[in-house]
Design a protein around this motif. Sequence first.
Motif, PDB file in Angstrom:
ATOM      1  N   GLU A 218     -36.206 -10.632 -17.781  1.00 22.34           N
ATOM      2  CA  GLU A 218     -37.326 -11.904 -18.667  1.00 22.34           C
ATOM      3  C   GLU A 218     -37.128 -12.235 -19.906  1.00 22.34           C
ATOM      4  N   GLU A 219     -35.706 -11.654 -20.408  1.00 24.48           N
ATOM      5  CA  GLU A 219     -35.421 -11.846 -22.075  1.00 24.48           C
ATOM      6  C   GLU A 219     -34.200 -12.826 -21.940  1.00 24.48           C
ATOM      7  N   ASP A 246     -47.286  -7.972 -20.721  1.00 22.06           N
ATOM      8  CA  ASP A 246     -46.255  -7.651 -21.147  1.00 22.06           C
ATOM      9  C   ASP A 246     -46.897  -7.539 -23.077  1.00 22.06           C
ATOM     10  N   ILE A 247     -46.134  -6.443 -23.684  1.00 21.96           N
ATOM     11  CA  ILE A 247     -45.825  -5.531 -24.752  1.00 21.96           C
ATOM     12  C   ILE A 247     -47.874  -5.398 -24.341  1.00 21.96           C
TER      13      ILE A 247
HETATM   14 ZN   LIG Z   1     -41.632  -9.292 -22.937  1.00 13.80          ZN
END
Ligand SMILES: [Zn+2]
Length: 494
Positions: A218-219, A246-247
């Motif tokens: 993802e990053e 996500d988060i």
């Molecule tokens: Zn993330």
Amino acid sequence: MRPTQTKRAVVFVTILFLCGLASLIPSAYAQKEGAKPKQSASPKTLRQSSRAAAGRRNPQISKIVSEIDARNIESTIRKLVSFGTRNTLSEQNNPNRGIGAARDWLYAEFQKAAAPSGGRMTVEKQTFEQPKAARVPQPTMLTNIVATLKGTQPESVNRVYVVSGHYDSMCNSPTDAKCDAPGANDDASGTAAVLEMARVMAKYKFDATIIFMTVPGEEQGLLGATHFAEEAKKNNMDIEAMFTNDIIGSSLGGNGVRDAHTVRVFSEGVPSNETQAEAITRRSVGGENDSPSRQLARFIKETSEHYAPSMKVWMIYRRDRYGRGGDHQPFLERGYAAVRFTEPNEDYHHQHQNVRIENGIQYGDLPQFDDFNYIANVARVNAASLAALALAPARPKNVVFPSGLANDTVIRWDANKEPDIAGYEIVWRDTTAATWTNLLSVGNVLTYTMKGMSKDNYFFGVRAVDKEGNKSQVTYPRPLPRNPTSRAPQTVAP
Ligand SMILES: [Zn+2]
């Protein structure tokens, strides 16, 4: 009309009488064309009756919600953090450190989760070689962990819902594979929520198929999710909805605000894959607030009000946070409805930071900043919505406005193919309302006329309902394609 329907009809009729709206009864349950005008009724009153009619809960969904356990989520996060870093470029073959250790541990955990499913859940490593890219200095093997819980209704088994989190992490530099990158929030929180949902839901049966997925890269540019979405598209997979978590880890923001009862759900208005021709139609007839992803966000909000009432789904009308992105994007770009779940207030001291203390401030994405009960509640919102989707019929297909200029609005749709369809509901709202405010049960028909209600003045939608009361997502009608030989509905009159 079956006895339960009769009971519901009686409740609905009673409410109409109480609201002084008895004049609506013949149209509400006559199951034929000819609803009376609704303009005289205040939206608030009708919203109350719609809430009452929609208030029945499915006990299976309530049970799933109650079985989500914050302790499992905490232990998953602590385990993922223990691998030191999960940077996508980190070690692949060290059993104790790096993304390979996280990958193998997750694969084993999903297999454990699948055991009680009696063979309905299968777990797969979807491995591919990622070529060189902006944040990938050399070709790198990436592995998505994909757990598929097969649907049990033959007419629905090919209808798929995907829930995902990314198990990779990063510190300051996305290409630093050595630094500690605990990623307790970004995104061990989403990964742990997905694993916990798989563990709980594997025991239950659903009409449609649910895929519980955790992805790397993802990053590095949404790489794992992009690979999955691309393969899905190639194989004509019918993904009806995709959630990325996500988060979702912290209830305390960098602004000092503590909010353990809100989750943001980001949904795009104009579809990422809109064609030029579709854009021209949209400018003519509207619909920039009615994409399939926006309908999905509304479905999640309505469902969580029933099953996780302590949580507020805060719909954010944009694809993602300002200028940022996530794993739902590759799905949106390929025409799938998708939304992003994220905590209400982020803390940038704990995102993409090397672990360090500077001027007395602790930087780094550490487990001490996670709120495990909050993550469990976000998982409950997800699980309830997924279960509701996979138990319900498909959203109606080919929903159209077949007629042109008229003060009545005719809506037409194709018959659903599921054997347990009870009928359809028309929902509507004022053009400035955020969510559907009104509903009308129209029975098992394929066309209906909203008398005295012009499509100029309201937004309409159609959803399918099965015999247990499970309701599909809403389909927003489209105009019929332009017919050059007759007056077409979307012809713009001066
Ligand atoms: Zn993330």
